[in-house]
Design a protein around this motif. Structure first.
Motif, PDB file in Angstrom:
ATOM      1  N   GLY A  68      77.598   8.994 -56.421  1.00  0.00           N
ATOM      2  CA  GLY A  68      77.828   7.866 -55.519  1.00  0.00           C
ATOM      3  C   GLY A  68      77.706   8.228 -54.053  1.00  0.00           C
ATOM      4  O   GLY A  68      77.848   7.375 -53.187  1.00  0.00           O
ATOM      5  N   GLY A  69      77.444   9.500 -53.763  1.00  0.00           N
ATOM      6  CA  GLY A  69      77.328   9.950 -52.377  1.00  0.00           C
ATOM      7  C   GLY A  69      75.936   9.718 -51.810  1.00  0.00           C
ATOM      8  O   GLY A  69      75.089   9.038 -52.401  1.00  0.00           O
ATOM      9  N   SER A  70      75.711  10.293 -50.657  1.00  0.00           N
ATOM     10  CA  SER A  70      74.434  10.148 -49.966  1.00  0.00           C
ATOM     11  C   SER A  70      74.002  11.520 -49.455  1.00  0.00           C
ATOM     12  O   SER A  70      74.841  12.309 -49.028  1.00  0.00           O
ATOM     13  CB  SER A  70      74.591   9.177 -48.788  1.00  0.00           C
ATOM     14  OG  SER A  70      73.370   9.014 -48.124  1.00  0.00           O
ATOM     15  N   LEU A  71      72.711  11.776 -49.517  1.00  0.00           N
ATOM     16  CA  LEU A  71      72.180  13.055 -49.068  1.00  0.00           C
ATOM     17  C   LEU A  71      71.048  12.814 -48.083  1.00  0.00           C
ATOM     18  O   LEU A  71      70.112  12.067 -48.383  1.00  0.00           O
ATOM     19  CB  LEU A  71      71.680  13.874 -50.262  1.00  0.00           C
ATOM     20  CG  LEU A  71      71.108  15.247 -49.959  1.00  0.00           C
ATOM     21  CD1 LEU A  71      72.148  16.147 -49.310  1.00  0.00           C
ATOM     22  CD2 LEU A  71      70.580  15.882 -51.229  1.00  0.00           C
ATOM     23  N   ASP A  72      71.143  13.423 -46.911  1.00  0.00           N
ATOM     24  CA  ASP A  72      70.094  13.307 -45.899  1.00  0.00           C
ATOM     25  C   ASP A  72      69.082  14.427 -46.050  1.00  0.00           C
ATOM     26  O   ASP A  72      69.438  15.566 -46.375  1.00  0.00           O
ATOM     27  CB  ASP A  72      70.689  13.374 -44.491  1.00  0.00           C
ATOM     28  CG  ASP A  72      71.434  12.115 -44.108  1.00  0.00           C
ATOM     29  OD1 ASP A  72      71.114  11.040 -44.650  1.00  0.00           O
ATOM     30  OD2 ASP A  72      72.336  12.203 -43.266  1.00  0.00           O
ATOM     31  N   ALA A 117      67.539   9.166 -46.013  1.00  0.00           N
ATOM     32  CA  ALA A 117      68.706   9.347 -46.884  1.00  0.00           C
ATOM     33  C   ALA A 117      68.391   8.876 -48.304  1.00  0.00           C
ATOM     34  O   ALA A 117      67.704   7.869 -48.497  1.00  0.00           O
ATOM     35  CB  ALA A 117      69.895   8.560 -46.337  1.00  0.00           C
ATOM     36  N   TRP A 118      68.892   9.627 -49.269  1.00  0.00           N
ATOM     37  CA  TRP A 118      68.891   9.190 -50.665  1.00  0.00           C
ATOM     38  C   TRP A 118      70.343   8.919 -51.018  1.00  0.00           C
ATOM     39  O   TRP A 118      71.189   9.800 -50.926  1.00  0.00           O
ATOM     40  CB  TRP A 118      68.293  10.257 -51.573  1.00  0.00           C
ATOM     41  CG  TRP A 118      68.382   9.903 -53.040  1.00  0.00           C
ATOM     42  CD1 TRP A 118      68.070   8.700 -53.619  1.00  0.00           C
ATOM     43  CD2 TRP A 118      68.836  10.755 -54.092  1.00  0.00           C
ATOM     44  NE1 TRP A 118      68.278   8.757 -54.973  1.00  0.00           N
ATOM     45  CE2 TRP A 118      68.748  10.014 -55.294  1.00  0.00           C
ATOM     46  CE3 TRP A 118      69.284  12.064 -54.150  1.00  0.00           C
ATOM     47  CZ2 TRP A 118      69.102  10.537 -56.531  1.00  0.00           C
ATOM     48  CZ3 TRP A 118      69.636  12.589 -55.383  1.00  0.00           C
ATOM     49  CH2 TRP A 118      69.546  11.834 -56.554  1.00  0.00           C
ATOM     50  N   ASN A 119      70.630   7.698 -51.410  1.00  0.00           N
ATOM     51  CA  ASN A 119      72.002   7.289 -51.703  1.00  0.00           C
ATOM     52  C   ASN A 119      72.352   7.468 -53.177  1.00  0.00           C
ATOM     53  O   ASN A 119      73.126   6.697 -53.735  1.00  0.00           O
ATOM     54  CB  ASN A 119      72.234   5.845 -51.258  1.00  0.00           C
ATOM     55  CG  ASN A 119      72.143   5.731 -49.757  1.00  0.00           C
ATOM     56  OD1 ASN A 119      72.588   6.617 -49.031  1.00  0.00           O
ATOM     57  ND2 ASN A 119      71.540   4.672 -49.266  1.00  0.00           N
ATOM     58  N   THR A 120      71.800   8.501 -53.794  1.00  0.00           N
ATOM     59  CA  THR A 120      72.010   8.858 -55.202  1.00  0.00           C
ATOM     60  C   THR A 120      71.914   7.633 -56.116  1.00  0.00           C
ATOM     61  O   THR A 120      72.747   7.433 -56.988  1.00  0.00           O
ATOM     62  CB  THR A 120      73.334   9.627 -55.424  1.00  0.00           C
ATOM     63  OG1 THR A 120      74.432   8.802 -55.035  1.00  0.00           O
ATOM     64  CG2 THR A 120      73.349  10.934 -54.669  1.00  0.00           C
ATOM     65  N   ASN A 121      70.864   6.847 -55.887  1.00  0.00           N
ATOM     66  CA  ASN A 121      70.636   5.687 -56.731  1.00  0.00           C
ATOM     67  C   ASN A 121      69.222   5.709 -57.286  1.00  0.00           C
ATOM     68  O   ASN A 121      68.431   6.586 -56.984  1.00  0.00           O
ATOM     69  CB  ASN A 121      70.942   4.388 -55.982  1.00  0.00           C
ATOM     70  CG  ASN A 121      70.292   4.323 -54.623  1.00  0.00           C
ATOM     71  OD1 ASN A 121      69.340   5.035 -54.340  1.00  0.00           O
ATOM     72  ND2 ASN A 121      70.799   3.480 -53.772  1.00  0.00           N
ATOM     73  N   ARG A 176      75.614  12.433 -63.026  1.00  0.00           N
ATOM     74  CA  ARG A 176      75.622  13.859 -62.691  1.00  0.00           C
ATOM     75  C   ARG A 176      74.378  14.501 -63.295  1.00  0.00           C
ATOM     76  O   ARG A 176      73.913  14.106 -64.355  1.00  0.00           O
ATOM     77  CB  ARG A 176      76.864  14.533 -63.266  1.00  0.00           C
ATOM     78  CG  ARG A 176      78.124  14.180 -62.560  1.00  0.00           C
ATOM     79  CD  ARG A 176      79.335  14.824 -63.253  1.00  0.00           C
ATOM     80  NE  ARG A 176      80.536  14.665 -62.478  1.00  0.00           N
ATOM     81  CZ  ARG A 176      81.242  13.544 -62.402  1.00  0.00           C
ATOM     82  NH1 ARG A 176      80.866  12.487 -63.080  1.00  0.00           N
ATOM     83  NH2 ARG A 176      82.320  13.489 -61.643  1.00  0.00           N
ATOM     84  N   GLY A 177      73.846  15.497 -62.590  1.00  0.00           N
ATOM     85  CA  GLY A 177      72.682  16.182 -63.128  1.00  0.00           C
ATOM     86  C   GLY A 177      71.891  16.869 -62.038  1.00  0.00           C
ATOM     87  O   GLY A 177      72.292  16.894 -60.870  1.00  0.00           O
TER      88      GLY A 177
END
Length: 158
Positions: A47-51, A112-116, A133-134
């Motif tokens: 549910g987090g976000s990665l830049d 950003a990828w918002n883990t979606n 998760r993965g």
């Protein structure tokens, strides 16, 4: 026609004239640029976000350089899990982002990828399902030539 109306018409025509001019700088070819992708971290919570930092560097030989669009739908970030495409930055249309490249010029932008997970059509980010998760792989490529790509970056969603 009044003087004010003539002035407005002249300005309008002048704007059209200048906007119709084309650049004499050639469009970049695959051999002109190198693309790199740098994640801010190698793991992110569910549910987090990665830049990521997307970097395009000019490696061509022409002293005039070249031009290209570096918008998210032309410079494509793809997230995969095995052969499954999880997310692509080009699913939604992006604002045109023209850049000129020549010797020693590098362009950087954040994405950003918002883990979606994206689908095949553009949907609001908050409507997209979150991934589980993965382990995922992020890679940057040119839409017009997918063979031009960054090194893959492994990301863990935990």
């Amino acid at each position: 026609m009044t003087a004010a109306e003539r002035k407005r018409l002249y300005r309008r025509r002048r704007i059209v004239f200048f906007s119709a001019q084309r650049s004499k700088v050639e469009t970049c070819t695959p051999g002109d640029v190198d693309v790199q992708l740098v994640p801010d971290a190698t793991s992110v919570g569910v549910g987090g976000s990665l830049d990521f930092t997307e970097r395009v560097a000019y490696v061509g030989k022409s002293p005039e350089g070249c031009r290209m669009n570096t918008a998210a739908d032309s410079l494509v970030l793809t997230i995969t899990s095995g052969s499954d495409v999880i997310w692509r930055s080009d699913v939604c249309e992006a604002a045109y982002r023209p850049r000129l490249f020549f010797a020693d010029v590098t362009d950087e932008q954040k994405i950003a990828w918002n883990t979606n997970r994206t689908g095949t059509s553009c949907v609001a980010d908050d409507q997209l399902p979150k991934v589980d998760r993965g382990t995922y792989v992020a890679q940057l490529s040119l839409k017009d030539d997918p063979k031009v790509q960054s090194k893959p970056q492994t990301i863990t969603v935990e």
